[in-house]
Design a protein around this motif. Structure first.
Motif, mmCIF file in Angstrom:
data_model
loop_
_atom_site.group_PDB
_atom_site.id
_atom_site.type_symbol
_atom_site.label_atom_id
_atom_site.label_comp_id
_atom_site.label_asym_id
_atom_site.label_seq_id
_atom_site.Cartn_x
_atom_site.Cartn_y
_atom_site.Cartn_z
ATOM 1 N N CYS A 2 0.841 -1.261 -0.094
ATOM 2 C CA CYS A 2 0.059 -0.033 -0.019
ATOM 3 C C CYS A 2 0.842 1.170 0.060
ATOM 4 O O CYS A 2 0.480 2.119 -0.663
ATOM 5 C CB CYS A 2 -0.871 0.008 1.301
ATOM 6 N N TYR A 3 1.754 1.415 0.974
ATOM 7 C CA TYR A 3 2.748 2.410 0.872
ATOM 8 C C TYR A 3 3.542 2.920 -0.450
ATOM 9 O O TYR A 3 3.397 4.069 -0.724
ATOM 10 C CB TYR A 3 3.636 2.351 2.001
ATOM 11 N N SER A 4 3.958 1.881 -1.043
ATOM 12 C CA SER A 4 4.627 1.980 -2.175
ATOM 13 C C SER A 4 3.731 2.618 -3.483
ATOM 14 O O SER A 4 3.814 3.503 -4.166
ATOM 15 C CB SER A 4 5.551 0.878 -2.756
ATOM 16 N N SER A 5 2.487 2.129 -3.299
ATOM 17 C CA SER A 5 1.220 2.159 -4.195
ATOM 18 C C SER A 5 0.913 3.892 -4.126
ATOM 19 O O SER A 5 0.613 4.659 -5.056
ATOM 20 C CB SER A 5 0.208 1.318 -4.296
ATOM 21 N N ILE A 6 1.000 4.390 -2.728
ATOM 22 C CA ILE A 6 0.419 5.555 -2.412
ATOM 23 C C ILE A 6 1.465 6.638 -2.948
ATOM 24 O O ILE A 6 1.152 7.702 -3.471
ATOM 25 C CB ILE A 6 0.623 5.663 -0.974
ATOM 26 N N THR A 7 2.868 6.447 -2.883
ATOM 27 C CA THR A 7 3.853 7.364 -3.389
ATOM 28 C C THR A 7 4.146 7.242 -4.575
ATOM 29 O O THR A 7 4.262 8.310 -5.370
ATOM 30 C CB THR A 7 4.948 7.449 -2.234
ATOM 31 N N VAL A 8 4.497 6.001 -5.044
ATOM 32 C CA VAL A 8 5.383 5.660 -6.208
ATOM 33 C C VAL A 8 4.250 5.912 -7.652
ATOM 34 O O VAL A 8 4.877 6.668 -8.611
ATOM 35 C CB VAL A 8 5.827 4.287 -6.563
ATOM 36 N N THR A 9 3.110 5.744 -7.494
ATOM 37 C CA THR A 9 2.269 5.930 -8.573
ATOM 38 C C THR A 9 2.146 7.209 -9.041
ATOM 39 O O THR A 9 1.973 7.755 -10.290
ATOM 40 C CB THR A 9 0.932 4.960 -8.537
ATOM 41 N N SER A 53 6.047 13.905 -3.426
ATOM 42 C CA SER A 53 4.682 13.613 -2.760
ATOM 43 C C SER A 53 4.395 14.637 -1.644
ATOM 44 O O SER A 53 5.102 15.405 -1.189
ATOM 45 C CB SER A 53 4.913 12.114 -2.087
ATOM 46 N N CYS A 54 3.237 14.392 -1.182
ATOM 47 C CA CYS A 54 2.404 15.473 -0.303
ATOM 48 C C CYS A 54 3.013 14.914 1.365
ATOM 49 O O CYS A 54 2.723 13.852 1.455
ATOM 50 C CB CYS A 54 1.174 15.751 -0.219
ATOM 51 N N GLU A 55 3.538 15.687 2.027
ATOM 52 C CA GLU A 55 3.709 15.559 3.336
ATOM 53 C C GLU A 55 3.569 16.824 4.191
ATOM 54 O O GLU A 55 3.522 17.737 3.697
ATOM 55 C CB GLU A 55 5.303 14.909 3.646
#
Length: 299
Positions: A72-79, A178-180
């Motif tokens: 999930c984490y990689s899909s949220i950022t890398v996509t 990415s948004c942080e």
């Protein structure tokens, strides 16, 4: 969910890793390969643990959840990173940015909690091995995983609820890919003291709190291992923890460095972000598969 008073700014520009089109093309190929390998590795771990009855134990139950979190984490950022590397308009809406932040908090916070739960599992397995089956039954395992998710959702909701009340100025540029929340604070025209305090408190609970639990568990584990008389017994106990310790070091070292250093868009900051959100989800399944004889046999 209402977006508060975001009247002036409706989207942000993600500056990403490079503005050079040729470099962007190379980065797209690199991160596409990393993402595909990460997805393949974590899906493989999920499938192997699900289908092999020898891996239906608490340790692999937690490892299955860890693989799902990394996926999930990689899909949220890398996509989103891959999309921006291909697109000339590298923007994300305010609502999309807050949504991405919310899920980053959920997955990152849950992974920190889960690593501490796995440390407790190793502690019981080594320090109370005779009672392991009685302590680590289905109910406490499911409860610890459920509490990890629940605390992370609550933490995410509180932080994003505060961020939704912020107003943003004319500057739309985010130096990350990415948004942080720390990046959003720099763009806000509102008073961020409350939001910053909430973020600081939640970081202390999730990062330092779970880290202290891990350190306490491994202090007891180290004491027990040192008291084992045979060298083969000490080696077997250490090998049980080695993969988990490697995953902990990767997660916490990059996490602490990323969030403790000032938000400036420096190359080191970008490297830490890539390590934390791109490399770690790829490396975790490799650590647990290549250094685990049961997983290798199941594969």
């Amino acid at each position: 969910m209402a977006l508060g008073n975001h009247n002036t700014i409706t989207e942000f520009i993600l500056l990403g890793l490079s503005a050079d089109p040729h470099v962007q093309a190379l980065l797209f190929l690199l991160f596409q390969v990393i993402y595909l390998l990460s997805v393949t590795g974590n899906l493989m771990m999920l499938l192997v643990i699900k289908t092999d009855s020898h891996l239906h134990t608490p340790m692999y139950f937690f490892l299955r959840h860890l693989s799902f979190l990394d996926l999930c984490y990689s899909s949220i950022t890398v996509t989103k990173l891959l999309e921006n590397l291909l697109s000339q308009k590298k923007t994300i809406s305010v609502g999309g940015c807050l949504a991405q932040d919310f899920f980053l908090f959920v997955t990152g916070g849950t992974e920190g909690c889960l690593l501490s739960v796995m440390s407790y599992d190793h502690y019981v397995a080594i320090c109370h091995s005779l009672h392991y089956g009685q302590i680590m039954t289905n109910w406490p395992c499911n409860s610890m995983v459920g509490e990890s998710w629940g605390l992370s959702f609550l933490d995410s909701f509180i932080n994003i609820l505060q961020a939704m009340s912020l107003d943003f100025c004319e500057d739309q540029s985010i130096t990350q890919y990415s948004c942080e929340l720390p990046s959003l604070f720099l763009l806000s025209c509102s008073d961020i003291s409350t939001s910053f305090t909430v973020l600081l408190c939640s970081s202390l609970v999730h990062r330092f709190g779970t880290c202290l639990l891990i350190m306490f568990s491994y202090a007891l584990i180290a004491s027990t291992i040192l008291s084992i008389s045979s060298s083969s017994g000490r080696g077997k106990a250490f090998s049980t923890c080695s993969s988990h310790l490697t995953a902990i070091l990767l997660f916490y070292c990059s996490d602490f460095l990323r969030y403790l250093m000032p938000t400036s868009g420096s190359p080191l900051e970008l490297i830490m972000s890539v390590q934390y959100s791109v490399v770690t989800p790829l490396v975790n399944p490799l650590i647990y598969s290549l250094r685990n004889n049961k997983v290798k046999a199941a594969v």
